[in-house]
Design an enzyme around this catalytic site. Sequence first.
Site, PDB file in Angstrom:
ATOM      1  CD  GLU A 137     -18.918  -6.223   8.967  1.00 48.35           C
ATOM      2  OE1 GLU A 137     -18.337  -5.574   8.322  1.00 48.35           O
ATOM      3  OE2 GLU A 137     -19.037  -7.858   8.348  1.00 48.35           O
TER       4      GLU A 137
ATOM      5  NE  ARG B 110     -21.251  -6.980   4.524  1.00 49.02           N
ATOM      6  CZ  ARG B 110     -20.095  -7.135   3.984  1.00 49.02           C
ATOM      7  NH1 ARG B 110     -18.960  -6.774   4.537  1.00 49.02           N
ATOM      8  NH2 ARG B 110     -19.898  -7.970   3.286  1.00 49.02           N
TER       9      ARG B 110
ATOM     10  CE  LYS C  33      -4.625  -1.165   1.729  1.00 47.70           C
ATOM     11  NZ  LYS C  33      -5.832  -0.760   2.503  1.00 47.70           N
TER      12      LYS C  33
END
Length: 629
Positions: free
Chosen positions: A364, A392, A278
């Site tokens: 989640e 979710r 990244k």
Amino acid sequence: MTSLLDTIESPADLRRLPRPQLSQLAAELRAFVLESVSRTGGHLSSNLGTVELTIALHYVFNTPHDRLVWDVGHQTYPHKILTGRRERMSTLRQLGGLSGFPVRGESEYDAFGTAHSSTSISAALGMAMAARQKGEDRKAVAIIGDGAMSAGMAFEALNNAGVAECDLLVVLNDNDMSISPPVGALNRYLAQLMSGRFYAAAKNVGKNVLKVAPPLFELAKRLEEQAKGMVVPATLFEKFGFNYIGPIDGHDLESLVPTLENIRHLKGPQFLHVVTRKGQGYKLAEADPVAYHGPGKFDPLVGLKPPAAPAKPTFTQVFGQWLCDMAAQDERLVGITPAMREGSGLVEFEKRFPDRYFDVGIAEQHAVTFAAGLACEGLKPVVAIYSTFLQRAYDQMIHDVALQNLPVVFALDRAGIVGADGPTHAGAYDIPYIRCVPNMSLACPADEGECRALLTTAFHQSHPVAVRYPRGAGVGVEVPQDLQPLPFGKGEIRREGARVAILAFGTLLYPALRAADALDATVVNMRWAKPLDSALLLEVAARHEALVTVEEGALMGGAGSAVLEALQAAGVSTPVLQLGLRDEFIPHGDPARLLSLQGLDAAGIERSIRERFDLPGSDANRPGLKVVG
């Protein structure tokens, strides 16, 4: 200089380039991404890390005929630039401009809309199976990060794909970082495989044997990294039925392109493991990819400036401070986040209470049921989760928490309109989806001070309670330092007026007060969508000719609907005007502008009330209100 990039209007132009020119294109594309994001704000680190991978995928695959599905999608700026949207990058994440995520209606190259994680393999598998069913010769490719790979949905899809007879490629973009640092056994397992003693021992034996033959030694050295991936990580993914290839350098086009070309001709499910970094190519982002994950506007030559002391705290900061203070007072408190440590304000809590902090990864559903298990044993879990992400885990909230009436606190960040992230991140639906669940309660603080107090109220309950609050700062009221609760299920009258009473739920109290000044209306700060303060509601309804409900949430089934239900149950027929988010997905853009377009700023609230009740002015002596429409 972007002389080569300027010639690319579509991937077809890209595929006409000689392969040696791809490195120059990558350099120009990376520079363009950096310059563009510095002017508009947006996701940076993730996009700098996928430049070469994006070029290689479009170079090898016949897009848009072949389908690319980008997981989460916040790394698709290079993809957008190469697919005819370069000139519109200046509109990124602005009202009427480009989305920060893939959107099917925006381009034929956006094969699937994403923004929540771990959906790509399922979607790409569906596309691959559809191609088989229709007899079409097309490829489907899912590009998924290692953070998203930790979620259960990704493994459900792998499990299905491994036995499906279709041509699917899963590209694992392994950059060892999601938004928060990745956690969990899978990430640790992969890291151990790549650095295990087996390889260290084998490498040392090989060195000793091959030292007498330098050419063979050099060959073995070059093959070492590839050999690692071919033997051990393959064990995991080949058990799912995939042909595992990698890991390979995701920034090396001379490796990426030939490998993808070979894979393109293979049949059945394929798994390519690429390693990227990244922030690649921009030293500041490489050094701190979290800070540069989603920066605002900045000077690339200078980098991000140290954040100035905020004039007023954000709701997220208020929650983070409350969590630490309440944890210091009550040792039963534990904090849980599904991979959103920074976004949900848990950084300081992790530092101060590491043994009571749980980052469960992008999971989640697990986060909520894990909280339920903790609550069963007498702990007091606080689940810090975005409103849109709790969707979710809706079944877990109902079945595992509410049905068992467990004292779990849900701190719902990003409730209401979120702005630049758009409809995938807007917390528009939590009031309807929570208030219909038995045993659940829902608080709607109007400002920062109420947010802290209502979190305390929620924590002291013996049943599940959610507290919803928006992104960003409030009006700037003083936040108390104590942990005094507010009365459970009770609202308050904030302004006495005549004829019309505005019932405000949450932060829209303040524009409602401004509208009420122009209308001479009563304003009630309801504070709770469930339980509704029915006694206060009926008292206000009895002495006003009309009621107006105001909420930053979906109108259908929302707090206004709760008011109508309560009035009907009491046999009260006072006219009610409901104001809230209309039955449509809210686009990305400036939050204040979006609220205005929904008629939820002070001027819009005033205008709607005047139009509905035919109020040309605030004359309190007028004989009666006229309900229009």
